[in-house]
Write a protein that holds these residues in place. Structure first.
Motif, PDB file in Angstrom:
ATOM      1  N   GLU A 194      38.633  30.459  36.605  1.00  0.00           N
ATOM      2  CA  GLU A 194      37.643  31.205  38.255  1.00  0.00           C
ATOM      3  C   GLU A 194      39.130  31.584  39.050  1.00  0.00           C
ATOM      4  OE1 GLU A 194      36.234  27.495  39.770  1.00  0.00           O
ATOM      5  OE2 GLU A 194      34.137  28.461  38.265  1.00  0.00           O
ATOM      6  N   GLU A 195      40.590  30.849  39.104  1.00  0.00           N
ATOM      7  CA  GLU A 195      41.808  31.024  40.055  1.00  0.00           C
ATOM      8  C   GLU A 195      42.547  32.197  39.749  1.00  0.00           C
ATOM      9  OE1 GLU A 195      45.879  29.895  41.250  1.00  0.00           O
ATOM     10  OE2 GLU A 195      44.774  28.313  40.042  1.00  0.00           O
ATOM     11  N   LEU A 196      42.400  33.034  38.534  1.00  0.00           N
ATOM     12  CA  LEU A 196      42.807  34.112  38.405  1.00  0.00           C
ATOM     13  C   LEU A 196      41.684  35.173  38.498  1.00  0.00           C
ATOM     14  CD1 LEU A 196      44.253  35.876  36.540  1.00  0.00           C
ATOM     15  CD2 LEU A 196      43.022  35.768  34.808  1.00  0.00           C
ATOM     16  N   MET A 197      40.813  34.940  38.190  1.00  0.00           N
ATOM     17  CA  MET A 197      39.166  36.207  38.762  1.00  0.00           C
ATOM     18  C   MET A 197      39.287  35.914  40.096  1.00  0.00           C
ATOM     19  SD  MET A 197      37.350  37.288  36.023  1.00  0.00           S
ATOM     20  CE  MET A 197      36.320  37.370  36.942  1.00  0.00           C
ATOM     21  N   VAL A 198      39.966  35.028  41.203  1.00  0.00           N
ATOM     22  CA  VAL A 198      39.643  35.841  42.626  1.00  0.00           C
ATOM     23  C   VAL A 198      40.949  36.212  42.731  1.00  0.00           C
ATOM     24  CG1 VAL A 198      40.238  34.008  45.099  1.00  0.00           C
ATOM     25  CG2 VAL A 198      38.419  32.918  43.034  1.00  0.00           C
ATOM     26  N   GLN A 199      42.333  35.955  42.178  1.00  0.00           N
ATOM     27  CA  GLN A 199      43.350  36.821  42.495  1.00  0.00           C
ATOM     28  C   GLN A 199      43.346  37.789  41.752  1.00  0.00           C
ATOM     29  OE1 GLN A 199      45.895  34.500  40.101  1.00  0.00           O
ATOM     30  NE2 GLN A 199      46.467  32.994  41.466  1.00  0.00           N
TER      31      GLN A 199
ATOM     32  N   ARG B 104      34.769  42.055  33.317  1.00  0.00           N
ATOM     33  CA  ARG B 104      33.941  41.580  32.046  1.00  0.00           C
ATOM     34  C   ARG B 104      35.194  41.243  31.258  1.00  0.00           C
ATOM     35  NH1 ARG B 104      30.212  46.037  34.010  1.00  0.00           N
ATOM     36  NH2 ARG B 104      32.009  47.753  32.222  1.00  0.00           N
ATOM     37  N   TYR B 105      35.951  42.739  30.961  1.00  0.00           N
ATOM     38  CA  TYR B 105      37.556  41.728  30.235  1.00  0.00           C
ATOM     39  C   TYR B 105      37.925  40.809  30.642  1.00  0.00           C
ATOM     40  CZ  TYR B 105      41.782  42.776  27.697  1.00  0.00           C
ATOM     41  OH  TYR B 105      42.939  42.774  26.703  1.00  0.00           O
ATOM     42  N   LEU B 106      38.140  39.942  31.697  1.00  0.00           N
ATOM     43  CA  LEU B 106      38.508  38.761  32.017  1.00  0.00           C
ATOM     44  C   LEU B 106      37.747  37.686  31.716  1.00  0.00           C
ATOM     45  CD1 LEU B 106      40.174  39.353  35.271  1.00  0.00           C
ATOM     46  CD2 LEU B 106      41.512  39.361  33.666  1.00  0.00           C
ATOM     47  N   GLN B 107      36.703  38.195  31.105  1.00  0.00           N
ATOM     48  CA  GLN B 107      35.123  36.638  30.742  1.00  0.00           C
ATOM     49  C   GLN B 107      35.166  36.680  29.609  1.00  0.00           C
ATOM     50  OE1 GLN B 107      31.951  38.191  32.276  1.00  0.00           O
ATOM     51  NE2 GLN B 107      31.975  36.819  34.520  1.00  0.00           N
TER      52      GLN B 107
ATOM     53  N   LYS C 256      39.935  39.716  42.360  1.00  0.00           N
ATOM     54  CA  LYS C 256      39.593  40.198  43.122  1.00  0.00           C
ATOM     55  C   LYS C 256      40.091  40.665  44.160  1.00  0.00           C
ATOM     56  CE  LYS C 256      34.897  39.145  44.795  1.00  0.00           C
ATOM     57  NZ  LYS C 256      33.779  38.117  45.813  1.00  0.00           N
ATOM     58  N   ASP C 257      40.493  39.747  44.871  1.00  0.00           N
ATOM     59  CA  ASP C 257      41.775  39.903  46.304  1.00  0.00           C
ATOM     60  C   ASP C 257      42.465  41.278  46.019  1.00  0.00           C
ATOM     61  OD1 ASP C 257      40.149  37.828  47.007  1.00  0.00           O
ATOM     62  OD2 ASP C 257      42.170  36.666  46.922  1.00  0.00           O
ATOM     63  N   PHE C 258      43.095  41.589  44.931  1.00  0.00           N
ATOM     64  CA  PHE C 258      43.907  42.198  44.166  1.00  0.00           C
ATOM     65  C   PHE C 258      43.311  43.490  44.549  1.00  0.00           C
ATOM     66  CE2 PHE C 258      45.605  44.501  41.615  1.00  0.00           C
ATOM     67  CZ  PHE C 258      46.584  45.351  41.932  1.00  0.00           C
ATOM     68  N   MET C 259      42.701  43.405  44.055  1.00  0.00           N
ATOM     69  CA  MET C 259      41.812  44.756  43.421  1.00  0.00           C
ATOM     70  C   MET C 259      41.037  45.715  45.178  1.00  0.00           C
ATOM     71  SD  MET C 259      40.437  44.814  39.406  1.00  0.00           S
ATOM     72  CE  MET C 259      39.051  43.553  40.244  1.00  0.00           C
ATOM     73  N   SER C 260      40.817  44.057  46.021  1.00  0.00           N
ATOM     74  CA  SER C 260      39.860  44.479  46.978  1.00  0.00           C
ATOM     75  C   SER C 260      40.580  45.268  48.272  1.00  0.00           C
ATOM     76  CB  SER C 260      39.415  43.402  47.363  1.00  0.00           C
ATOM     77  OG  SER C 260      38.600  42.802  46.571  1.00  0.00           O
ATOM     78  N   LYS C 261      42.247  43.935  47.935  1.00  0.00           N
ATOM     79  CA  LYS C 261      43.102  44.847  48.776  1.00  0.00           C
ATOM     80  C   LYS C 261      43.944  46.504  48.452  1.00  0.00           C
ATOM     81  CE  LYS C 261      44.768  40.417  50.401  1.00  0.00           C
ATOM     82  NZ  LYS C 261      45.394  39.314  50.540  1.00  0.00           N
ATOM     83  N   GLY C 262      44.007  46.735  47.315  1.00  0.00           N
ATOM     84  CA  GLY C 262      44.230  47.552  46.740  1.00  0.00           C
ATOM     85  C   GLY C 262      42.902  48.577  46.845  1.00  0.00           C
ATOM     86  N   GLY C 263      42.225  48.329  47.223  1.00  0.00           N
ATOM     87  CA  GLY C 263      41.225  49.591  47.450  1.00  0.00           C
ATOM     88  C   GLY C 263      40.205  50.278  45.552  1.00  0.00           C
ATOM     89  N   VAL C 264      40.858  49.125  45.170  1.00  0.00           N
ATOM     90  CA  VAL C 264      40.159  49.683  43.296  1.00  0.00           C
ATOM     91  C   VAL C 264      38.554  50.170  43.422  1.00  0.00           C
ATOM     92  CG1 VAL C 264      39.975  49.200  41.291  1.00  0.00           C
ATOM     93  CG2 VAL C 264      41.768  48.950  42.761  1.00  0.00           C
ATOM     94  N   PRO C 265      37.829  51.014  43.109  1.00  0.00           N
ATOM     95  CA  PRO C 265      37.062  51.821  43.058  1.00  0.00           C
ATOM     96  C   PRO C 265      35.488  49.961  42.133  1.00  0.00           C
ATOM     97  CG  PRO C 265      37.670  53.330  41.878  1.00  0.00           C
ATOM     98  CD  PRO C 265      38.573  51.938  42.285  1.00  0.00           C
ATOM     99  N   PHE C 266      34.779  50.016  42.776  1.00  0.00           N
ATOM    100  CA  PHE C 266      34.035  48.232  42.453  1.00  0.00           C
ATOM    101  C   PHE C 266      33.517  48.789  40.597  1.00  0.00           C
ATOM    102  CE2 PHE C 266      29.547  46.965  41.994  1.00  0.00           C
ATOM    103  CZ  PHE C 266      30.359  45.362  41.741  1.00  0.00           C
ATOM    104  N   ALA C 267      33.407  50.332  40.245  1.00  0.00           N
ATOM    105  CA  ALA C 267      32.776  50.427  39.024  1.00  0.00           C
ATOM    106  C   ALA C 267      33.688  49.857  38.273  1.00  0.00           C
ATOM    107  CB  ALA C 267      32.751  51.947  38.328  1.00  0.00           C
ATOM    108  N   VAL C 268      35.489  50.423  38.729  1.00  0.00           N
ATOM    109  CA  VAL C 268      36.993  49.217  38.519  1.00  0.00           C
ATOM    110  C   VAL C 268      36.592  48.005  38.118  1.00  0.00           C
ATOM    111  CG1 VAL C 268      38.920  49.775  37.885  1.00  0.00           C
ATOM    112  CG2 VAL C 268      37.773  52.160  38.415  1.00  0.00           C
ATOM    113  N   GLN C 269      36.352  47.880  39.278  1.00  0.00           N
ATOM    114  CA  GLN C 269      36.489  46.049  38.986  1.00  0.00           C
ATOM    115  C   GLN C 269      35.968  45.600  38.328  1.00  0.00           C
ATOM    116  OE1 GLN C 269      36.112  45.065  43.285  1.00  0.00           O
ATOM    117  NE2 GLN C 269      36.917  46.274  43.973  1.00  0.00           N
ATOM    118  N   GLN C 270      34.578  45.871  38.111  1.00  0.00           N
ATOM    119  CA  GLN C 270      33.352  45.353  37.283  1.00  0.00           C
ATOM    120  C   GLN C 270      33.844  45.612  35.490  1.00  0.00           C
ATOM    121  OE1 GLN C 270      31.552  43.884  39.435  1.00  0.00           O
ATOM    122  NE2 GLN C 270      29.791  44.020  37.950  1.00  0.00           N
ATOM    123  N   LYS C 271      35.110  46.707  35.132  1.00  0.00           N
ATOM    124  CA  LYS C 271      35.389  46.505  34.013  1.00  0.00           C
ATOM    125  C   LYS C 271      35.892  45.057  33.855  1.00  0.00           C
ATOM    126  CE  LYS C 271      34.287  51.381  33.007  1.00  0.00           C
ATOM    127  NZ  LYS C 271      35.054  52.886  32.805  1.00  0.00           N
TER     128      LYS C 271
END
Length: 321
Positions: A108-113, A133-136, A115-130
């Motif tokens: 969960e901590e890795l997922m949050v990290q 899913r890969y981390l899971q 998420k914060d990293f990609m949100s601050k970097g402006g990563v597209p939502f589709a890539v965030q979903q990928k």
């Protein structure tokens, strides 16, 4: 009237009160005679003894009391043994749940990290979903020892690591005739240089027009092969009764990019991307050339095969995928 064999006073079974002792005090005959249960059905005797055993192991009311030294010694030993057994079992359960909770917290901590990293970097939502899913998938694979096995292999001696790796990779590599016909003393060395890769759905393994220097085996999962500007008729596996994987979908176990091992500057005529979570075995040409320099027998075998592939006169040994 019954006379106890352990020196207790005689008594009448018929005069025993229900639920009470037939003999005064805490000493006397064995429990069946002491509690006047000798004439009871076997199932009732079993239930009484089961309650007594349950009371010993759980520390609750026995319902029965030991009458002579043998029963008392058994009760003392059983109580100590049950205490040690239950303490050990409870401690293992607690450790197991703590380990699961720790792994969940780390995930969960890795997922949050991420998420914060990609949100601050402006990563597209589709890539965030990928990524999510890969981390899971990776977390699930670690729990099923599919991803963690790389860490476990590092704890083995070099020879044991080689034996285990050969056992895992051999059945995949021999799908291609080059490795199937390879001398048996050289095949284990080829299994060692194959590197495992975990890919997520949608990952592109190679693209049309890309120069490749490695061959890939699909150990688990499924990939899709799409041809670009190069047209090619589908092939059939000789005697296998299977569709040629070069024509589209390639499930495990299969391979592609075989010509990259035997031709200089081989350019891929197709694009390969993963359809599901996939494990690939990557066999690099550079590693195979190093192995070729170490073993003269492999050098002769490989040169003969390379000439056959270049001249394109050794079908079906020139299978590309």
């Amino acid at each position: 009237r019954h006379q106890s064999t352990f020196g207790s006073e005689p008594h009448e079974i018929s005069t025993c009160e229900p639920g009470g002792s037939c003999e005064p005090g805490i000493t006397g005959s064995p429990w069946l005679r002491r509690y006047a249960l000798e004439l009871e059905p076997v199932i009732d005797q079993y239930l009484f003894s089961l309650r007594f055993a349950t009371g010993i192991f759980t520390g609750s009311d026995f319902g029965l009391q030991p009458g002579f030294w043998g029963e008392r010694a058994f009760v003392v030993f059983a109580m100590f043994a049950s205490f040690i057994f239950l303490s050990t079992t409870v401690s293992k359960i607690v450790v197991m749940f703590n380990q699961i909770a720790q792994e969940n917290n780390e995930h969960e901590e890795l997922m949050v990290q991420f998420k914060d990293f990609m949100s601050k970097g402006g990563v597209p939502f589709a890539v965030q979903q990928k990524v999510r899913r890969y981390l899971q998938f990776q977390y699930k694979a670690r729990r099923e020892l599919q991803a963690r096995r790389f860490e476990m292999m590092g704890r083995l001696s070099p020879w044991l690591r080689k034996e285990v790796t050969v056992h895992i990779n051999k059945h995949v590599l021999i799908l291609h005739p080059f490795f199937r016909e390879m001398p048996q003393n050289l095949l284990p060395h080829a299994c060692i240089i194959a590197v495992s890769m975990l890919c997520a759905p949608g990952d592109v393994v190679l693209q049309t027009g890309q120069t490749q220097h490695a061959m890939y085996f699909v150990a688990r999962g499924k990939v899709h092969i799409a041809f670009g500007h190069v047209e090619r008729d589908p092939m059939q596996f000789d005697g296998e009764g299977l569709r040629d994987p070069c024509a589209g979908m390639l499930p495990a176990a299969g391979f592609f990019g075989a010509h990259a091992l035997f031709k200089d500057s081989w350019v891929a005529p197709y694009t390969v991307h993963c359809m599901t979570h996939t494990e690939l075995l990557k066999l690099g040409k550079e590693d195979l050339l190093k192995l070729k320099m170490e073993f003269p027998t492999l050098r002769a075998y490989m040169e003969e095969y390379e000439d056959c592939v270049i001249d394109e006169d050794c079908s079906p040994l020139m299978w590309e995928c």
